[in-house]
Design an enzyme around this catalytic site. Sequence first.
Site, mmCIF file in Angstrom:
data_model
loop_
_atom_site.group_PDB
_atom_site.id
_atom_site.type_symbol
_atom_site.label_atom_id
_atom_site.label_comp_id
_atom_site.label_asym_id
_atom_site.label_seq_id
_atom_site.Cartn_x
_atom_site.Cartn_y
_atom_site.Cartn_z
ATOM 1 N N ALA A 148 0.822 -1.210 0.000
ATOM 2 C CA ALA A 148 0.000 0.000 0.000
ATOM 3 C C ALA A 148 0.851 1.252 0.000
ATOM 4 O O ALA A 148 1.831 1.366 0.732
ATOM 5 C CB ALA A 148 -0.921 0.009 1.217
ATOM 6 N N CYS A 149 0.447 2.219 -0.822
ATOM 7 C CA CYS A 149 1.158 3.490 -0.922
ATOM 8 C C CYS A 149 1.226 4.215 0.416
ATOM 9 O O CYS A 149 2.222 4.847 0.737
ATOM 10 C CB CYS A 149 0.468 4.365 -1.967
ATOM 11 S SG CYS A 149 1.049 6.066 -2.045
#
Length: 277
Positions: A148-149
């Site tokens: 996840a960013c």
Amino acid sequence: MRGKTWRVILDAAHPGALNMALDDAVMTCHAAGGLPPTLRFYGWRPACMSLGYFQRAAPEVDLAACAAAGVDVVRRPTGGRAVLHDDEVTYSIVISQDYLAGSVLETYHTLSQGILAGLAYLGIQGEQATPRRGRGRTPQSADGMHAACFDAPSWYETVVAGRKIVGSAQTRHDGVILQHGSLLVGFDPVRLAGLLCVRDEGRREALAETLQARVTSVSEQMGRRPAPGEVERALTCGMAKALGLSLFFAGYTREEIDLARQLLHSKYTQQEWTMRR
């Protein structure tokens, strides 16, 4: 860059594939000449998980869980890791490197000043992330724990009291920069963790707790949900003030619309593109 005139597009919420096709079309048409730098605001309907250009899809994002939840999956032309686009305001910036010279980090540093100024209009005191050596983004693990960013900020991304509030990604093509940014209006770490390929429930819970500690949102910082259009107005004013820009509001050209339609069908709705890694 000061004194430059930028176009601002206030767009609606679209499916992820159309959003990416529009940004790609704006970038291509800007590279061809005759169009000013563009700041575009938009949303996503339905919610969408966007994959970074170089990111592997199946090993990191639970595609079955996304389908069951009604969450689209699309691949961005920009880099970075997976972003769940749902309760947020997304911006894209398209600008020639002739107007904004420098490395990726240098241009992040410049553009984030406009984001910080925009947050200040909302009463939010942000700062640029400068991770210490050995910190920042956690290396990718085999089970997708860090796909996840928003797991951790990179250099010059925007944080509030050390917690990430904006995720950014960039690409460059034909001398033109395309930068994506996701400003979280709200954030549900449990939902995000449930859409990533994490081996078991315990690890998903741990990831959700980590995300909760590392990520914040506009609503949390303001103590209320912003009114419709409030965030876009603040960011527009912040960009103009911090970067010394003249802004005008306009829509797409016919050329951009026609090209976006072509890219939508030939590229962004194609599994060969979405699952290419």
